[in-house]
Design a protein around this motif. Structure first.
Motif, PDB file in Angstrom:
ATOM      1  N   ALA A   9      40.305  44.607  42.533  1.00 20.75           N
ATOM      2  CA  ALA A   9      41.467  44.127  43.488  1.00 20.75           C
ATOM      3  C   ALA A   9      42.720  44.861  43.417  1.00 20.75           C
ATOM      4  CB  ALA A   9      41.894  42.537  42.777  1.00 20.75           C
ATOM      5  N   ALA A  10      42.829  45.561  42.030  1.00 17.57           N
ATOM      6  CA  ALA A  10      44.306  46.455  41.952  1.00 17.57           C
ATOM      7  C   ALA A  10      44.104  47.616  42.963  1.00 17.57           C
ATOM      8  CB  ALA A  10      44.292  46.733  40.550  1.00 17.57           C
ATOM      9  N   ASP A  11      42.787  48.237  42.891  1.00 17.19           N
ATOM     10  CA  ASP A  11      42.508  49.313  43.898  1.00 17.19           C
ATOM     11  C   ASP A  11      42.963  49.182  45.067  1.00 17.19           C
ATOM     12  OD1 ASP A  11      41.846  50.845  41.522  1.00 17.19           O
ATOM     13  OD2 ASP A  11      39.857  50.824  41.887  1.00 17.19           O
ATOM     14  N   HIS A  12      43.017  47.789  45.782  1.00 18.37           N
ATOM     15  CA  HIS A  12      43.260  47.525  47.182  1.00 18.37           C
ATOM     16  C   HIS A  12      44.251  46.702  47.493  1.00 18.37           C
ATOM     17  CE1 HIS A  12      38.930  48.413  46.384  1.00 18.37           C
ATOM     18  NE2 HIS A  12      39.107  49.009  47.728  1.00 18.37           N
ATOM     19  N   GLY A  13      45.095  46.936  46.686  1.00 15.02           N
ATOM     20  CA  GLY A  13      46.545  46.448  47.057  1.00 15.02           C
ATOM     21  C   GLY A  13      46.725  44.638  46.779  1.00 15.02           C
ATOM     22  N   LEU A  14      45.695  44.104  45.915  1.00 17.95           N
ATOM     23  CA  LEU A  14      45.571  42.717  45.575  1.00 17.95           C
ATOM     24  C   LEU A  14      45.914  42.432  44.238  1.00 17.95           C
ATOM     25  CD1 LEU A  14      42.284  42.100  47.790  1.00 17.95           C
ATOM     26  CD2 LEU A  14      44.521  41.204  48.138  1.00 17.95           C
ATOM     27  N   ALA A  15      46.554  43.224  43.550  1.00 18.41           N
ATOM     28  CA  ALA A  15      46.735  43.079  42.189  1.00 18.41           C
ATOM     29  C   ALA A  15      47.724  42.007  41.843  1.00 18.41           C
ATOM     30  CB  ALA A  15      47.148  44.291  41.482  1.00 18.41           C
ATOM     31  N   GLY A  16      47.753  41.092  41.017  1.00 20.44           N
ATOM     32  CA  GLY A  16      48.615  40.048  40.644  1.00 20.44           C
ATOM     33  C   GLY A  16      48.352  38.696  41.104  1.00 20.44           C
ATOM     34  N   LEU A  17      47.499  38.542  42.235  1.00 14.64           N
ATOM     35  CA  LEU A  17      46.932  37.385  42.717  1.00 14.64           C
ATOM     36  C   LEU A  17      46.255  36.696  41.827  1.00 14.64           C
ATOM     37  CD1 LEU A  17      46.215  38.395  46.634  1.00 14.64           C
ATOM     38  CD2 LEU A  17      48.287  37.494  45.461  1.00 14.64           C
ATOM     39  N   PRO A  18      46.667  35.397  41.868  1.00 11.46           N
ATOM     40  CA  PRO A  18      45.703  34.243  41.197  1.00 11.46           C
ATOM     41  C   PRO A  18      44.205  34.555  41.715  1.00 11.46           C
ATOM     42  CG  PRO A  18      47.638  33.295  41.706  1.00 11.46           C
ATOM     43  CD  PRO A  18      47.772  34.700  42.475  1.00 11.46           C
ATOM     44  N   SER A  19      43.422  34.415  40.698  1.00 12.59           N
ATOM     45  CA  SER A  19      41.940  34.747  41.123  1.00 12.59           C
ATOM     46  C   SER A  19      40.886  34.147  40.368  1.00 12.59           C
ATOM     47  CB  SER A  19      41.738  36.270  41.250  1.00 12.59           C
ATOM     48  OG  SER A  19      41.582  36.879  40.060  1.00 12.59           O
ATOM     49  N   ILE A  20      39.789  34.148  41.010  1.00 17.57           N
ATOM     50  CA  ILE A  20      38.596  33.526  40.232  1.00 17.57           C
ATOM     51  C   ILE A  20      37.295  34.738  40.565  1.00 17.57           C
ATOM     52  CG2 ILE A  20      39.136  31.029  40.241  1.00 17.57           C
ATOM     53  CD1 ILE A  20      37.366  30.597  42.515  1.00 17.57           C
ATOM     54  N   GLU A  21      36.403  34.787  40.020  1.00 13.51           N
ATOM     55  CA  GLU A  21      35.269  35.533  39.827  1.00 13.51           C
ATOM     56  C   GLU A  21      34.004  34.681  39.960  1.00 13.51           C
ATOM     57  OE1 GLU A  21      35.140  39.316  38.295  1.00 13.51           O
ATOM     58  OE2 GLU A  21      37.155  39.450  37.866  1.00 13.51           O
ATOM     59  N   LEU A  22      33.215  35.136  40.943  1.00 14.57           N
ATOM     60  CA  LEU A  22      31.924  34.278  41.104  1.00 14.57           C
ATOM     61  C   LEU A  22      30.683  35.063  40.500  1.00 14.57           C
ATOM     62  CD1 LEU A  22      32.212  32.799  44.768  1.00 14.57           C
ATOM     63  CD2 LEU A  22      33.108  31.732  42.659  1.00 14.57           C
ATOM     64  N   HIS A  23      30.686  36.372  40.291  1.00 17.44           N
ATOM     65  CA  HIS A  23      29.782  37.064  39.722  1.00 17.44           C
ATOM     66  C   HIS A  23      28.533  36.966  40.619  1.00 17.44           C
ATOM     67  CE1 HIS A  23      32.421  37.883  36.454  1.00 17.44           C
ATOM     68  NE2 HIS A  23      32.655  36.545  36.141  1.00 17.44           N
ATOM     69  N   CYS A  24      28.532  37.138  41.877  1.00 20.55           N
ATOM     70  CA  CYS A  24      27.388  37.046  42.740  1.00 20.55           C
ATOM     71  C   CYS A  24      26.943  38.624  43.251  1.00 20.55           C
ATOM     72  CB  CYS A  24      27.242  36.114  43.683  1.00 20.55           C
ATOM     73  SG  CYS A  24      27.899  34.527  43.235  1.00 20.55           S
ATOM     74  N   PRO A  25      26.572  39.566  42.651  1.00 16.21           N
ATOM     75  CA  PRO A  25      26.346  40.899  43.112  1.00 16.21           C
ATOM     76  C   PRO A  25      25.311  40.745  44.506  1.00 16.21           C
ATOM     77  CG  PRO A  25      25.095  40.521  40.848  1.00 16.21           C
ATOM     78  CD  PRO A  25      26.078  39.446  41.041  1.00 16.21           C
ATOM     79  N   GLY A  26      25.591  41.401  45.211  1.00 16.10           N
ATOM     80  CA  GLY A  26      24.911  41.358  46.578  1.00 16.10           C
ATOM     81  C   GLY A  26      23.665  42.417  46.496  1.00 16.10           C
ATOM     82  N   LEU A  27      22.768  42.357  45.325  1.00 18.00           N
ATOM     83  CA  LEU A  27      21.643  43.019  45.290  1.00 18.00           C
ATOM     84  C   LEU A  27      20.265  42.354  45.623  1.00 18.00           C
ATOM     85  CD1 LEU A  27      22.309  44.835  41.783  1.00 18.00           C
ATOM     86  CD2 LEU A  27      23.008  45.551  43.920  1.00 18.00           C
ATOM     87  N   GLU A  28      20.401  41.123  46.197  1.00 14.35           N
ATOM     88  CA  GLU A  28      19.286  40.357  46.632  1.00 14.35           C
ATOM     89  C   GLU A  28      19.424  40.007  47.949  1.00 14.35           C
ATOM     90  OE1 GLU A  28      19.822  36.029  45.481  1.00 14.35           O
ATOM     91  OE2 GLU A  28      22.151  36.625  45.101  1.00 14.35           O
ATOM     92  N   ASP A  29      18.111  39.682  48.466  1.00 16.92           N
ATOM     93  CA  ASP A  29      18.199  39.302  50.000  1.00 16.92           C
ATOM     94  C   ASP A  29      19.419  38.725  50.383  1.00 16.92           C
ATOM     95  OD1 ASP A  29      17.771  36.872  52.231  1.00 16.92           O
ATOM     96  OD2 ASP A  29      16.524  38.868  52.606  1.00 16.92           O
ATOM     97  N   PRO A  30      20.118  39.423  51.600  1.00 17.36           N
ATOM     98  CA  PRO A  30      21.568  38.887  52.195  1.00 17.36           C
ATOM     99  C   PRO A  30      21.549  37.285  52.266  1.00 17.36           C
ATOM    100  CG  PRO A  30      20.358  40.221  53.783  1.00 17.36           C
ATOM    101  CD  PRO A  30      19.616  40.417  52.812  1.00 17.36           C
ATOM    102  N   LEU A  31      20.393  36.725  52.709  1.00 15.10           N
ATOM    103  CA  LEU A  31      20.524  35.187  52.978  1.00 15.10           C
ATOM    104  C   LEU A  31      20.605  34.511  51.797  1.00 15.10           C
ATOM    105  CD1 LEU A  31      17.818  34.847  55.939  1.00 15.10           C
ATOM    106  CD2 LEU A  31      20.440  35.201  56.126  1.00 15.10           C
TER     107      LEU A  31
END
Length: 376
Positions: free
Chosen positions: A46-68
């Motif tokens: 997030a920091a690399d794209h101007g979104l640093a400092g925002l309250p955030s949560i992470e879902l940990h869902c890497p997009g390596l599986e079928d998109p559906l």
């Protein structure tokens, strides 16, 4: 506006780039932005794209599986967070599986949904798949639809989407202009002699081009680099499936250099120096006209026809013969190349984010007032 907050769903680098200006615009308007990182692009900062400092949560869902399957996983993991702390509005951008999963989670829990970059259509479910289906489905679920162009708004009207439609411009142009303002000034591009090799930047990553598309593109680039028509830089994509293929096709080949995935700022700096870009990227289709860099779109259909209509881009696909013809024609006719290099702004004026923020602020106030009337 105290107490109101909007949740942003970010899964990929383009989503981060395009939603960052809106997050800042909402904060300036008094609406608190919060960030939900799905993990579709692992390692996205997030920091690399101007979104640093925002309250955030992470879902940990890497997009390596079928998109559906990925969309289903995002919806499943996001739902408990929405139930625990429901936002006043959930925002998704574009057409990724992260966006679709988040939209479904919001709909199932009766949380209002806003769709940034709504209404883009090729009118072909297979090009691109599954993105075309994703954006149509999200458009049907959203209460607020932010169309970047009048054509995109027309698509939403024709589909009889129930949400309110607003033509706002594309926040990607906001991000582009902010990035350009942070870069050193460059000298105007000088006319180059007809015999000089073209400086070409190439990106290619879309699922529809995996396999035969990449192979035929490679054949064209190898010939163009080998015969001196062009000096070609292939910028690799973060997706390892694509990057590994591109590396195997081009590493060590004459006239072709490979670059690792780079920051948005570095990519814009590289694009603006190019004579010509070859890409299947949606973001590049928006940015190249504004930069005044000619673009050959490595697709058979595009949901961004405005770039073609303004003369900055040509839709060419990945046929080896077609690519050789197009590039060699432009290499031989530098006046035609110059005509494609006239800057144009078909995707907005760089003020989409404050427009969207103002609409959201007004909508939140109206929702609050309507709720108060129902309670009275």
């Amino acid at each position: 506006m105290s107490g109101y907050f909007v949740a942003f769903v970010v899964g990929t680098r383009p989503e981060a780039i395009k939603l960052a200006p809106l997050a800042h615009a909402l904060a300036a308007a008094g609406v608190a932005p919060r960030l939900i990182l799905t993990g579709q692009h692992p390692g996205l900062s997030a920091a690399d794209h101007g979104l640093a400092g925002l309250p955030s949560i992470e879902l940990h869902c890497p997009g390596l599986e079928d998109p559906l399957a990925h969309a289903f996983t995002v919806a499943r993991k996001l739902s408990p967070h929405l139930d625990l702390d429901p936002p006043d509005l959930l925002l998704v951008q574009g057409d990724t599986s992260s966006a679709l999963g988040a939209a479904r989670a919001a709909h199932s829990q009766n949380i209002p949904l806003g769709h940034v970059e709504a209404g883009l259509r090729t009118h072909d479910r297979t090009m691109p798949w599954p993105e075309e289906d994703n954006r149509v489905a999200i458009g049907k679920l959203a209460q607020l639809l932010f169309a970047p162009t009048p054509d995109a708004a027309t698509n939403l009207d024709r589909e009889q989407c129930e949400g309110s439609i607003h033509v706002t411009g594309n926040t990607g142009i906001d991000a582009l202009l902010a990035t350009l303002a942070s870069l050193p000034a460059v000298s105007p591009r000088r006319a180059r002699r007809a015999s000089a090799p073209l400086d070409i930047v190439v990106t290619c990553h879309r699922r529809e081009n995996w396999g035969a598309g990449l192979t035929s593109l490679a054949a064209a680039l190898l010939e163009l680099g080998g015969d001196g028509t062009a000096a070609i830089e292939v910028v690799l994509h973060p997706n390892p499936c694509v990057a590994d293929i591109m590396h195997s096709l081009f590493a060590g080949q004459r006239g072709i250099s490979l670059s690792m995935p780079t920051t948005h700022r570095a990519m814009i700096a590289r694009m603006r120096r190019a004579d010509l870009i070859l890409s299947d990227s949606g973001g590049v289709q928006e940015e190249a006209p504004a930069l005044g860099v000619p673009l050959l779109v490595l697709r058979d259909k595009t949901e961004r026809p405005e770039a073609v209509a303004c003369g900055n881009a040509r839709l060419v696909g990945t046929s080896t013969l077609r690519l050789l013809q197009e590039v060699r024609s432009l290499a031989a006719d530098r006046s035609a190349l110059a005509r494609m290099a006239r800057p144009a702004m078909p995707f907005g004026d760089g003020h989409a984010a404050p427009r969207i923020a103002a609409i959201i602020r007004r909508w939140l106030i109206d929702q609050d007032m309507n709720a108060a009337r129902r309670r009275a």
